[in-house]
Design an enzyme around this catalytic site. Structure first.
Site, mmCIF file in Angstrom:
data_model
loop_
_atom_site.group_PDB
_atom_site.id
_atom_site.type_symbol
_atom_site.label_atom_id
_atom_site.label_comp_id
_atom_site.label_asym_id
_atom_site.label_seq_id
_atom_site.Cartn_x
_atom_site.Cartn_y
_atom_site.Cartn_z
ATOM 1 N N CYS A 71 34.248 -40.886 -18.951
ATOM 2 C CA CYS A 71 32.863 -40.671 -18.532
ATOM 3 C C CYS A 71 32.802 -39.859 -17.234
ATOM 4 C CB CYS A 71 32.158 -42.017 -18.355
ATOM 5 S SG CYS A 71 30.418 -41.830 -17.911
ATOM 6 N N CYS A 75 30.903 -44.457 -11.334
ATOM 7 C CA CYS A 75 30.557 -45.868 -11.049
ATOM 8 C C CYS A 75 31.821 -46.642 -10.626
ATOM 9 C CB CYS A 75 29.924 -46.497 -12.280
ATOM 10 S SG CYS A 75 28.596 -45.485 -12.995
ATOM 11 N N CYS A 78 33.585 -49.274 -12.907
ATOM 12 C CA CYS A 78 33.735 -49.040 -14.347
ATOM 13 C C CYS A 78 35.096 -48.502 -14.764
ATOM 14 C CB CYS A 78 32.636 -48.095 -14.826
ATOM 15 S SG CYS A 78 32.672 -47.916 -16.632
ATOM 16 N N CYS A 115 24.784 -54.566 -30.027
ATOM 17 C CA CYS A 115 24.559 -53.604 -28.936
ATOM 18 C C CYS A 115 25.654 -52.538 -28.937
ATOM 19 C CB CYS A 115 24.526 -54.346 -27.605
ATOM 20 S SG CYS A 115 24.240 -53.228 -26.230
ATOM 21 N N CYS A 146 20.427 -52.768 -30.209
ATOM 22 C CA CYS A 146 20.356 -52.402 -28.796
ATOM 23 C C CYS A 146 21.356 -51.270 -28.588
ATOM 24 C CB CYS A 146 20.740 -53.614 -27.937
ATOM 25 S SG CYS A 146 20.766 -53.238 -26.170
ATOM 26 N N CYS A 206 16.005 -53.553 -21.632
ATOM 27 C CA CYS A 206 17.077 -54.467 -21.226
ATOM 28 C C CYS A 206 17.657 -53.875 -19.949
ATOM 29 C CB CYS A 206 18.137 -54.553 -22.326
ATOM 30 S SG CYS A 206 19.602 -55.500 -21.834
ATOM 31 N N ARG A 278 20.544 -62.879 -19.565
ATOM 32 C CA ARG A 278 21.863 -62.960 -20.226
ATOM 33 C C ARG A 278 22.988 -63.191 -19.219
ATOM 34 N NH1 ARG A 278 22.099 -58.329 -23.061
ATOM 35 N NH2 ARG A 278 20.788 -59.391 -24.563
HETATM 36 N N1 SAM Z 1 27.324 -45.307 -19.730
HETATM 37 C C1 SAM Z 1 26.113 -46.012 -19.870
HETATM 38 C C2 SAM Z 1 25.496 -46.385 -18.536
HETATM 39 O O1 SAM Z 1 26.235 -46.593 -17.582
HETATM 40 O O2 SAM Z 1 24.278 -46.494 -18.468
HETATM 41 C C3 SAM Z 1 26.243 -47.253 -20.723
HETATM 42 C C4 SAM Z 1 27.503 -48.079 -20.688
HETATM 43 S S1 SAM Z 1 27.864 -48.865 -19.145
HETATM 44 C C5 SAM Z 1 29.507 -49.419 -19.358
HETATM 45 C C6 SAM Z 1 26.827 -50.307 -19.181
HETATM 46 C C7 SAM Z 1 26.867 -51.245 -18.041
HETATM 47 O O3 SAM Z 1 28.054 -52.017 -18.070
HETATM 48 C C8 SAM Z 1 26.853 -50.698 -16.638
HETATM 49 O O4 SAM Z 1 25.595 -50.313 -16.220
HETATM 50 C C9 SAM Z 1 27.333 -51.902 -15.830
HETATM 51 O O5 SAM Z 1 26.236 -52.681 -15.411
HETATM 52 C C10 SAM Z 1 28.186 -52.678 -16.834
HETATM 53 N N2 SAM Z 1 29.602 -52.693 -16.420
HETATM 54 C C11 SAM Z 1 30.484 -51.675 -16.515
HETATM 55 N N3 SAM Z 1 31.682 -52.022 -16.010
HETATM 56 C C12 SAM Z 1 31.575 -53.297 -15.590
HETATM 57 C C13 SAM Z 1 32.454 -54.211 -14.966
HETATM 58 N N4 SAM Z 1 33.710 -53.875 -14.649
HETATM 59 N N5 SAM Z 1 32.017 -55.455 -14.666
HETATM 60 C C14 SAM Z 1 30.740 -55.807 -14.973
HETATM 61 N N6 SAM Z 1 29.852 -54.981 -15.561
HETATM 62 C C15 SAM Z 1 30.252 -53.743 -15.855
HETATM 63 C C1 DTB Z 2 25.643 -55.087 -19.651
HETATM 64 O O1 DTB Z 2 24.823 -55.387 -18.757
HETATM 65 N N1 DTB Z 2 26.904 -55.501 -19.684
HETATM 66 C C2 DTB Z 2 27.593 -54.958 -20.824
HETATM 67 C C3 DTB Z 2 26.472 -54.197 -21.569
HETATM 68 N N2 DTB Z 2 25.356 -54.316 -20.680
HETATM 69 C C4 DTB Z 2 26.692 -52.861 -22.062
HETATM 70 C C5 DTB Z 2 28.806 -54.191 -20.492
HETATM 71 C C6 DTB Z 2 29.825 -54.975 -19.691
HETATM 72 C C7 DTB Z 2 31.038 -54.123 -19.536
HETATM 73 C C8 DTB Z 2 32.172 -54.845 -18.852
HETATM 74 C C9 DTB Z 2 33.340 -53.975 -18.667
HETATM 75 C C10 DTB Z 2 33.954 -53.443 -19.927
HETATM 76 O O2 DTB Z 2 34.213 -54.225 -20.878
HETATM 77 O O3 DTB Z 2 34.250 -52.236 -20.006
HETATM 78 FE FE1 SF4 Z 3 30.037 -43.991 -17.264
HETATM 79 FE FE2 SF4 Z 3 30.894 -46.444 -16.846
HETATM 80 FE FE3 SF4 Z 3 29.088 -45.402 -15.219
HETATM 81 FE FE4 SF4 Z 3 28.414 -46.017 -17.776
HETATM 82 S S1 SF4 Z 3 29.012 -47.435 -16.163
HETATM 83 S S2 SF4 Z 3 27.911 -44.157 -16.640
HETATM 84 S S3 SF4 Z 3 30.360 -45.592 -18.803
HETATM 85 S S4 SF4 Z 3 31.201 -44.671 -15.490
#
Ligand code: SAM
Ligand code: DTB
Ligand code: SF4
Length: 335
Positions: A71, A75, A78, A115, A146, A206, A278
């Site tokens: 990506c 973030c 992530c 989702c 979702c 959401c 949630r």
């Molecule tokens: N890329 C899209 C975005 O960021 O909007 C959708 C997927 S992204 C992985 C969805 C959400 O997962 C993020 O906004 C974040 O709140 C959550 N997330 C990602 N990595 C995480 C982590 N290590 N621990 C907890 N939540 C996480």
């Molecule tokens: C949300 O609030 N948490 C989910 C979903 N929306 C998409 C994602 C959590 C991701 C946790 C890290 C991972 O598994 O990559």
């Molecule tokens: Fe990309 Fe992860 Fe950020 Fe979603 S949360 S925009 S997958 S870096």
């Protein structure tokens, strides 16, 4: 026994009505909730929860990563950001039949919502064509749908709505004040704009965030206030506990006290009475006792299934056992 308290705790099984004028919450108001004695906070959260929901029913969402890794956003939490070396393997978008098979398996295992998550800053036109097919097919299975695909423009929200998408997930993640410490490639307003477009198109919103990223109490309260003051506030509010992934800038962050996580759930419940709150990422690292406190604090939804997007989640069997132990049941069973 005090009859007034019996009146208070009678469960209402058909949520959905919203106050005509939702209350606005200042950050100080939410901070004051966090600072209540734990028992008082839990009591208030239970009152609000029982006024609006069956307190023993839990909504089950299963997640699938339909496009993984690589990506272009940075973030800090992530594992899928191309800025961090986490060992997550990049994978192009899944075929529709693979997604449908996963959704069917989730349904058979008891999930009522599916989702689909993608590691995109925003979807391209070609990406959208694939996602639209997926949404239609999963909806055809009789599940709620979702998706979480990053930022959307007006045309894309309309495409998703027309395909039958029930919920769009797009998290605010944290308070505006702490946001710049976590993400630099898109700003808070971009997120608010996407939420506004989703709302305008007529889909359910959401939106939630992550706690345990090193934010202070005011910043944690700031996230809850931001969500609660959206007009209207989201129908679904995921509260994630940071999953620390080696290779991400937040991997060494100090653990949040689990009771502060519970307090965050309670504050979300009190400030967003009719939302599904949630208990999201981070459950694999959580004891049954803390999860039970989260349900008491008003959480009434979980991610269900062995995998979140790239990290683990409790086994479905373990979750079924936990719910049974607590006398709770999946929403799909109750209906
Ligand atoms: N890329 C899209 C975005 O960021 O909007 C959708 C997927 S992204 C992985 C969805 C959400 O997962 C993020 O906004 C974040 O709140 C959550 N997330 C990602 N990595 C995480 C982590 N290590 N621990 C907890 N939540 C996480
Ligand atoms: C949300 O609030 N948490 C989910 C979903 N929306 C998409 C994602 C959590 C991701 C946790 C890290 C991972 O598994 O990559
Ligand atoms: Fe990309 Fe992860 Fe950020 Fe979603 S949360 S925009 S997958 S870096």
């Amino acid at each position: 026994m005090n009859t007034q308290s019996i009146e208070f705790i009678r469960p209402v099984k058909q949520p959905g009505k919203r106050p005509a004028t939702p209350q606005r919450w200042s950050v100080e108001d939410v901070e004051a909730l966090f600072k209540l004695p734990f028992a008082d906070l839990m009591f208030r959260a239970q009152q609000v929860h029982r006024e609006n929901f069956d307190p023993n029913a839990v909504q089950l969402s299963t997640l699938l990563s339909i496009k993984t890794g690589g990506c272009s956003e940075d973030c800090g939490y992530c594992p899928q950001s191309a800025f961090h070396s986490t060992g997550v393997e990049n994978r192009k978008m899944l075929d529709v039949d693979v997604v449908v098979a996963a959704a069917l398996a989730a349904k058979q295992s008891g999930a009522d919502r599916f989702c689909m998550g993608a590691a995109w800053r925003e979807p391209s036109e070609e990406d959208m064509a694939g996602v639209v097919e997926m949404v239609k097919a999963v909806r055809g299975l009789g599940m709620e749908t979702c998706a979480t695909l990053g930022m959307l423009n007006d045309k894309q929200t309309e495409q998703l709505r027309d395909a039958g998408l029930d919920y769009y997930n797009h998290n605010l993640d944290t308070s505006p004040e702490f946001y710049g410490d976590i993400i630099s490639t898109r700003d808070y307003q971009d997120r608010l704009d996407t939420l506004e477009r989703v709302r305008k198109a007529g889909m359910h919103v959401c939106s939630g965030g992550i706690v345990g990223m090193g934010e202070n109490l005011t910043q944690r309260a700031g996230l809850v206030a931001q969500l609660a003051n959206l007009e209207p506030y989201p129908e679904s509010v995921p509260i994630n506990n940071l999953v620390k992934v080696e290779g991400t800038p937040l991997a060494q962050t100090e653990d949040l006290d689990p009771l502060d996580f519970v307090r965050t759930i309670a504050a979300a419940r009190i400030t967003m009475p009719t939302a599904r709150v949630r208990l999201s990422a981070g459950r694999q690292q959580m004891s049954d006792a803390i999860q039970a406190l989260c349900f008491l604090a008003g959480a009434n939804s979980i991610f269900y299934g062995e995998q979140l997007l790239t990290t683990g989640n409790p086994e479905a069997e373990r979750d079924r056992a936990l719910l049974e132990k607590l006398g709770m049941y999946p929403l799909a069973v109750q209906q």
